[in-house]
Scaffold this motif. Sequence first.
Motif, PDB file in Angstrom:
ATOM      1  N   ARG A 135      -2.583   3.549  -5.137  1.00  0.00           N
ATOM      2  CA  ARG A 135      -2.662   3.492  -3.681  1.00  0.00           C
ATOM      3  C   ARG A 135      -2.333   2.111  -3.122  1.00  0.00           C
ATOM      4  O   ARG A 135      -2.249   1.930  -1.921  1.00  0.00           O
ATOM      5  CB  ARG A 135      -4.056   3.914  -3.208  1.00  0.00           C
ATOM      6  CG  ARG A 135      -4.451   5.328  -3.604  1.00  0.00           C
ATOM      7  CD  ARG A 135      -3.432   6.372  -3.159  1.00  0.00           C
ATOM      8  NE  ARG A 135      -3.125   6.284  -1.754  1.00  0.00           N
ATOM      9  CZ  ARG A 135      -3.875   6.820  -0.783  1.00  0.00           C
ATOM     10  NH1 ARG A 135      -4.978   7.473  -1.094  1.00  0.00           N
ATOM     11  NH2 ARG A 135      -3.526   6.701   0.477  1.00  0.00           N
ATOM     12  N   GLY A 136      -2.166   1.125  -4.003  1.00  0.00           N
ATOM     13  CA  GLY A 136      -1.828  -0.205  -3.532  1.00  0.00           C
ATOM     14  C   GLY A 136      -2.011  -1.224  -4.636  1.00  0.00           C
ATOM     15  O   GLY A 136      -2.655  -0.955  -5.653  1.00  0.00           O
ATOM     16  N   ALA A 137      -1.406  -2.388  -4.457  1.00  0.00           N
ATOM     17  CA  ALA A 137      -1.516  -3.448  -5.458  1.00  0.00           C
ATOM     18  C   ALA A 137      -1.085  -4.767  -4.841  1.00  0.00           C
ATOM     19  O   ALA A 137      -0.484  -4.801  -3.758  1.00  0.00           O
ATOM     20  CB  ALA A 137      -0.651  -3.126  -6.681  1.00  0.00           C
ATOM     21  N   GLY A 138      -1.391  -5.851  -5.528  1.00  0.00           N
ATOM     22  CA  GLY A 138      -0.967  -7.158  -5.059  1.00  0.00           C
ATOM     23  C   GLY A 138      -1.367  -8.264  -6.012  1.00  0.00           C
ATOM     24  O   GLY A 138      -2.171  -8.061  -6.935  1.00  0.00           O
TER      25      GLY A 138
ATOM     26  N   TYR B 266       0.852  -1.182   0.000  1.00  0.00           N
ATOM     27  CA  TYR B 266       0.000   0.000   0.000  1.00  0.00           C
ATOM     28  C   TYR B 266       0.892   1.237   0.000  1.00  0.00           C
ATOM     29  O   TYR B 266       1.998   1.221   0.541  1.00  0.00           O
ATOM     30  CB  TYR B 266      -0.933  -0.012   1.206  1.00  0.00           C
ATOM     31  CG  TYR B 266      -1.892  -1.176   1.175  1.00  0.00           C
ATOM     32  CD1 TYR B 266      -3.119  -1.080   0.538  1.00  0.00           C
ATOM     33  CD2 TYR B 266      -1.544  -2.391   1.766  1.00  0.00           C
ATOM     34  CE1 TYR B 266      -3.988  -2.166   0.490  1.00  0.00           C
ATOM     35  CE2 TYR B 266      -2.408  -3.475   1.730  1.00  0.00           C
ATOM     36  CZ  TYR B 266      -3.621  -3.355   1.088  1.00  0.00           C
ATOM     37  OH  TYR B 266      -4.473  -4.432   1.028  1.00  0.00           O
ATOM     38  N   LEU B 267       0.396   2.306  -0.592  1.00  0.00           N
ATOM     39  CA  LEU B 267       1.233   3.468  -0.834  1.00  0.00           C
ATOM     40  C   LEU B 267       0.572   4.727  -0.282  1.00  0.00           C
ATOM     41  O   LEU B 267      -0.600   5.000  -0.578  1.00  0.00           O
ATOM     42  CB  LEU B 267       1.457   3.621  -2.337  1.00  0.00           C
ATOM     43  CG  LEU B 267       2.597   4.491  -2.837  1.00  0.00           C
ATOM     44  CD1 LEU B 267       3.930   4.008  -2.270  1.00  0.00           C
ATOM     45  CD2 LEU B 267       2.636   4.455  -4.359  1.00  0.00           C
TER      46      LEU B 267
ATOM     47  N   ASN C 295       9.322   6.041  -3.034  1.00  0.00           N
ATOM     48  CA  ASN C 295       9.712   7.442  -3.111  1.00  0.00           C
ATOM     49  C   ASN C 295       8.922   8.127  -4.236  1.00  0.00           C
ATOM     50  O   ASN C 295       8.076   7.520  -4.884  1.00  0.00           O
ATOM     51  CB  ASN C 295      11.229   7.563  -3.346  1.00  0.00           C
ATOM     52  CG  ASN C 295      11.682   6.750  -4.549  1.00  0.00           C
ATOM     53  OD1 ASN C 295      10.959   6.605  -5.535  1.00  0.00           O
ATOM     54  ND2 ASN C 295      12.878   6.196  -4.461  1.00  0.00           N
ATOM     55  N   ARG C 296       9.203   9.391  -4.463  1.00  0.00           N
ATOM     56  CA  ARG C 296       8.427  10.153  -5.445  1.00  0.00           C
ATOM     57  C   ARG C 296       8.542   9.543  -6.842  1.00  0.00           C
ATOM     58  O   ARG C 296       7.555   9.432  -7.569  1.00  0.00           O
ATOM     59  CB  ARG C 296       8.885  11.605  -5.460  1.00  0.00           C
ATOM     60  CG  ARG C 296       8.074  12.500  -6.389  1.00  0.00           C
ATOM     61  CD  ARG C 296       8.564  13.945  -6.328  1.00  0.00           C
ATOM     62  NE  ARG C 296       7.856  14.763  -7.293  1.00  0.00           N
ATOM     63  CZ  ARG C 296       6.665  15.312  -7.097  1.00  0.00           C
ATOM     64  NH1 ARG C 296       6.048  15.105  -5.945  1.00  0.00           N
ATOM     65  NH2 ARG C 296       6.096  16.050  -8.029  1.00  0.00           N
TER      66      ARG C 296
ATOM     67  N   LEU D 193       0.942  14.443  -6.005  1.00  0.00           N
ATOM     68  CA  LEU D 193       0.580  13.372  -6.923  1.00  0.00           C
ATOM     69  C   LEU D 193      -0.878  12.968  -6.738  1.00  0.00           C
ATOM     70  O   LEU D 193      -1.570  12.638  -7.703  1.00  0.00           O
ATOM     71  CB  LEU D 193       1.485  12.162  -6.705  1.00  0.00           C
ATOM     72  CG  LEU D 193       2.934  12.333  -7.159  1.00  0.00           C
ATOM     73  CD1 LEU D 193       3.736  11.091  -6.804  1.00  0.00           C
ATOM     74  CD2 LEU D 193       3.003  12.577  -8.661  1.00  0.00           C
ATOM     75  N   ARG D 194      -1.362  13.011  -5.510  1.00  0.00           N
ATOM     76  CA  ARG D 194      -2.767  12.671  -5.273  1.00  0.00           C
ATOM     77  C   ARG D 194      -3.679  13.665  -5.959  1.00  0.00           C
ATOM     78  O   ARG D 194      -4.791  13.315  -6.381  1.00  0.00           O
ATOM     79  CB  ARG D 194      -3.065  12.648  -3.775  1.00  0.00           C
ATOM     80  CG  ARG D 194      -2.391  11.501  -3.032  1.00  0.00           C
ATOM     81  CD  ARG D 194      -2.818  11.446  -1.596  1.00  0.00           C
ATOM     82  NE  ARG D 194      -4.242  11.097  -1.480  1.00  0.00           N
ATOM     83  CZ  ARG D 194      -4.856  10.932  -0.308  1.00  0.00           C
ATOM     84  NH1 ARG D 194      -4.200  11.088   0.819  1.00  0.00           N
ATOM     85  NH2 ARG D 194      -6.132  10.609  -0.271  1.00  0.00           N
ATOM     86  N   ASP D 195      -3.231  14.915  -6.096  1.00  0.00           N
ATOM     87  CA  ASP D 195      -4.038  15.939  -6.757  1.00  0.00           C
ATOM     88  C   ASP D 195      -3.889  15.889  -8.275  1.00  0.00           C
ATOM     89  O   ASP D 195      -4.551  16.640  -8.987  1.00  0.00           O
ATOM     90  CB  ASP D 195      -3.649  17.330  -6.246  1.00  0.00           C
ATOM     91  CG  ASP D 195      -4.014  17.526  -4.773  1.00  0.00           C
ATOM     92  OD1 ASP D 195      -4.894  16.788  -4.297  1.00  0.00           O
ATOM     93  OD2 ASP D 195      -3.413  18.396  -4.133  1.00  0.00           O
ATOM     94  N   SER D 196      -3.003  15.046  -8.773  1.00  0.00           N
ATOM     95  CA  SER D 196      -2.809  14.943 -10.221  1.00  0.00           C
ATOM     96  C   SER D 196      -3.837  13.981 -10.814  1.00  0.00           C
ATOM     97  O   SER D 196      -4.761  13.543 -10.152  1.00  0.00           O
ATOM     98  CB  SER D 196      -1.385  14.468 -10.528  1.00  0.00           C
ATOM     99  OG  SER D 196      -1.214  13.144 -10.069  1.00  0.00           O
TER     100      SER D 196
END
Length: 281
Positions: free
Chosen positions: A26-29, A11-12, A146-147, A18-21
Amino acid sequence: MVEDADRWSAYLNVNRSLRDSGLSCRGAGEQYVAPMAELRSRRLSTHALVFVTAGGGEYFDDRRRRGLPVPAPSVIWLTPGARHAYGPRQEGWQEHWVLFEGTMTRVLEGADHWTSTEAVRSADPAALTGLPEAFSRLRRALQLPNRRSQLVAATVVAQLIGVALDATTRGPRQRAASVTGALLESATLPLSVAERAAELGLTVDALHDAAREASGLSPHEFIIQARITRAQHLLADTSSDVGAIGTQVGYDDPAYFSRLFRRRVGMSPSEFRRQEAARRQ
């Protein structure tokens, strides 16, 4: 990040800019999920795509309380705030999932007539061949959040949205069949044709065209046929009162239900029940 031989998940917490872009991951698996005796409902705060590539199971939400089959390969699209439950049944399944948000999620809504009310679509396996590489790249990006990794993850999410759309693209006949399937699921609800069209993200004319393409009937006639067919099953298979069955299939007035049933079937509900009971002896 959680990892073992059969699964991984991460999860990220995404940088505010970036959230506003347009799009952020937000996550994966990826994991094999064993058969589940009970499917628990939940709500997500983000969008999600779940690619089911092996096995099979079911999907439920507030619109589909009886459940939808999810045979592999399929894609499940989950939207923020919508209560749902899904999972494998007898054989388990292999799933690859990604959580995402941002204004770009709007491209999914209505793309190729795929609306959030549909939730599950069967997929073309040939279009999913790029999944392992995409999720491998996403896994590497999420190991170092990171970014730069967040930007990479966002590009992979965009790729996966494209994969989902490509794998579930439908021709006019398939889209028409999907529309009538949705009408069938909601046939007993007290909705007008206009309200049914709005639920599916269609104009009334588009709903008429799709219903006629798939069934040869108008939406109104299709709903009546679906209700009467359901009533026939209930009359034959249960001992419920005729009035109660009318209510179950969408008719609160028992007298109107009986008249309509006679017009469509050629006999009253009670006569139909006696006929079916005699036939099964």
